[in-house]
Design a protein around this motif. Sequence first.
Motif, PDB file in Angstrom:
ATOM      1  N   THR A 406       0.787  -1.243   0.000  1.00 15.64           N
ATOM      2  CA  THR A 406       0.000   0.000   0.000  1.00 15.64           C
ATOM      3  C   THR A 406       0.814   1.285   0.000  1.00 15.64           C
ATOM      4  N   ILE A 407       1.911   1.326   0.759  1.00 14.03           N
ATOM      5  CA  ILE A 407       2.647   2.583   0.902  1.00 14.03           C
ATOM      6  C   ILE A 407       3.246   3.093  -0.409  1.00 14.03           C
ATOM      7  N   PRO A 408       3.851   2.250  -1.258  1.00 12.13           N
ATOM      8  CA  PRO A 408       4.369   2.778  -2.530  1.00 12.13           C
ATOM      9  C   PRO A 408       3.287   3.439  -3.383  1.00 12.13           C
ATOM     10  N   ILE A 409       2.075   2.889  -3.382  1.00 11.52           N
ATOM     11  CA  ILE A 409       0.977   3.480  -4.150  1.00 11.52           C
ATOM     12  C   ILE A 409       0.659   4.879  -3.631  1.00 11.52           C
ATOM     13  N   PHE A 410       0.581   5.016  -2.307  1.00 14.06           N
ATOM     14  CA  PHE A 410       0.286   6.315  -1.695  1.00 14.06           C
ATOM     15  C   PHE A 410       1.385   7.334  -1.985  1.00 14.06           C
TER      16      PHE A 410
END
Length: 431
Positions: A406-410
Motif C-alpha cells: 500500500t505505501i508505494p501506491i500512496f
Amino acid sequence: MNLAKDITNKLRYKLSDKFIQNFSWLGGAQIVYRFFRLATTVTLAHLLSPVDYGLAALILTTNEFVNVFAQCGIDVKLIQSTEEDINDLCNTAYWLNWLIYSSLFIVQCIVAFIIGWSYKNIQLVLPICLMATGYLTIPIALVQCVLIQRENRMSVIAVTHMLQLCIDCILTIIMALLGMGMWAIILPKILVAPIWVWRCYTNHSWRVNSKFTLKNWQEIVKFGRNILGSQLLTTLRNNIDYFLVGTFLGVEQLGVYYFAFNAGLGISLGIITAFGSALFPYLCSVSNNIERLKERFFKGLKTVALITIPLILLQSSLSPFYVPLIFGQKWVTAGAVPILILICLSAIPRPFGDAASQILRAVNKPDIDLKWNLIFTAILVVGLVVGLQWGLVGVATAVLIVHILTIPIFTIWSSRYVIATHPDTILKTSI
C-alpha cells in the motif's frame, strides 16, 4: 586535481544543505541512542521474562494511545504559519497546551483503572498513572521546542533527545540489574522527562507575553483536526497489533512479539523518525515554489533510501546469528527470529509513506493525509485479524504485506497530486 576539487565542492555543497545538516544531527543522535538501546535490550532480554515484557507493553501502549490526543496539530501549525501570525498563535498555543495536557493527565488516570479491571491485574494502575505525570510538565516548554524546529535548529532537538533517551537507557539497565522487573522499563521514562523541559526552555528566548488567551484558536483547531485524526490512526496502527496479540494470544506471546518488534525495528524507526522531523520544516520553507518543493522532496527520498534499505536488509539477514548471541537462546526458542525478520522488512517502505504525508501537510492538505490514514488503517486491521489465525508469524506477515503493497501506491499518488494541484503548476498550465 580538478576532479578532487569538484568532489570537495560537491561534498561541501551537500553538507551545507539544511536538510542534510538536520538529518545528520537527528540521525546521528539516533545512532548514539541506539547503541545505548542495544545494551538496554540485551540486559532486559536476559533479566526480564516475557510476562514482564508483556506488562510493560500494555502500560506503554496505553500511554501511547492517550498521548496521541496531544498530537492535535498545534506544532505543525506553528511551523507552517507566517511571521505575521506567529506571535499570536504562540500565545494561544501555550494556553491550549495547558488545557489539553491537564485533561490528558486526568483521562489517563481514569483509563488506568479501566485497563487494570479489564486485564484483572491491579498492578497496572499505578505505573499507568505515574506515566501520566509527564503531561503536567510538557506545556512549560512545548512552544519553545516547536519554534526551535521552525528555525531549523535541529541540533538542539537532537542533543536533547539523545540526552534524555540515553539516560533513560542507563537507568533502565541499573534498575533491571536491581531486579525491578517491568518497573525497569517504566520508571526511567518518568524520571528523565524534566531533561526535555530544561533543554527546550533554556534554548529559546520565547516566553508567554499575555494573560490567558485563546485568540485565533479556531484557526489552529481547524488545521489541527486533520492532523489529530491522522495521528490517532497512526497510533492505532502502531499499537493495534499489541492489543490483538495480547487479547487473543496472551500476555506471554505479546512479550515475544514486543521484543521482536523493538529488537527488529528499533534502529530503522529511529532513522525514519529523524527523517520526518528534518523533512517537514525543510519542505515548508519552500512550499510556495513547486520546483524547489519537488527537488527537496525527491532529494529527501533518495537520501533516506540510501541509508535505510541497506541497513534493513543487513539487519534482517543477520538476525538468526545475532539474536541468540546477543539476546540469548530463549528468544530463539520462543520463536522471535522469524517475527523479527518480517517486522524488520516492513520498515523498507515506511519512510516513503512518511515523506508523502509530510509533503501533503506542507502544502496545507492534511485532510488528504487523514483520508489515506483511514484507508491504510482499515486495510491493516483486516490483515492483522486474518493473520491472527496463524499466530505471531501470521501477524508479522500481515504487517509486512500491507506495508509493502500500500505505501508505494500512496507515495507515488501523493507526489503527483501535489505537483498537479500546486498553484505554480496550474498557473503555468493556464498560460
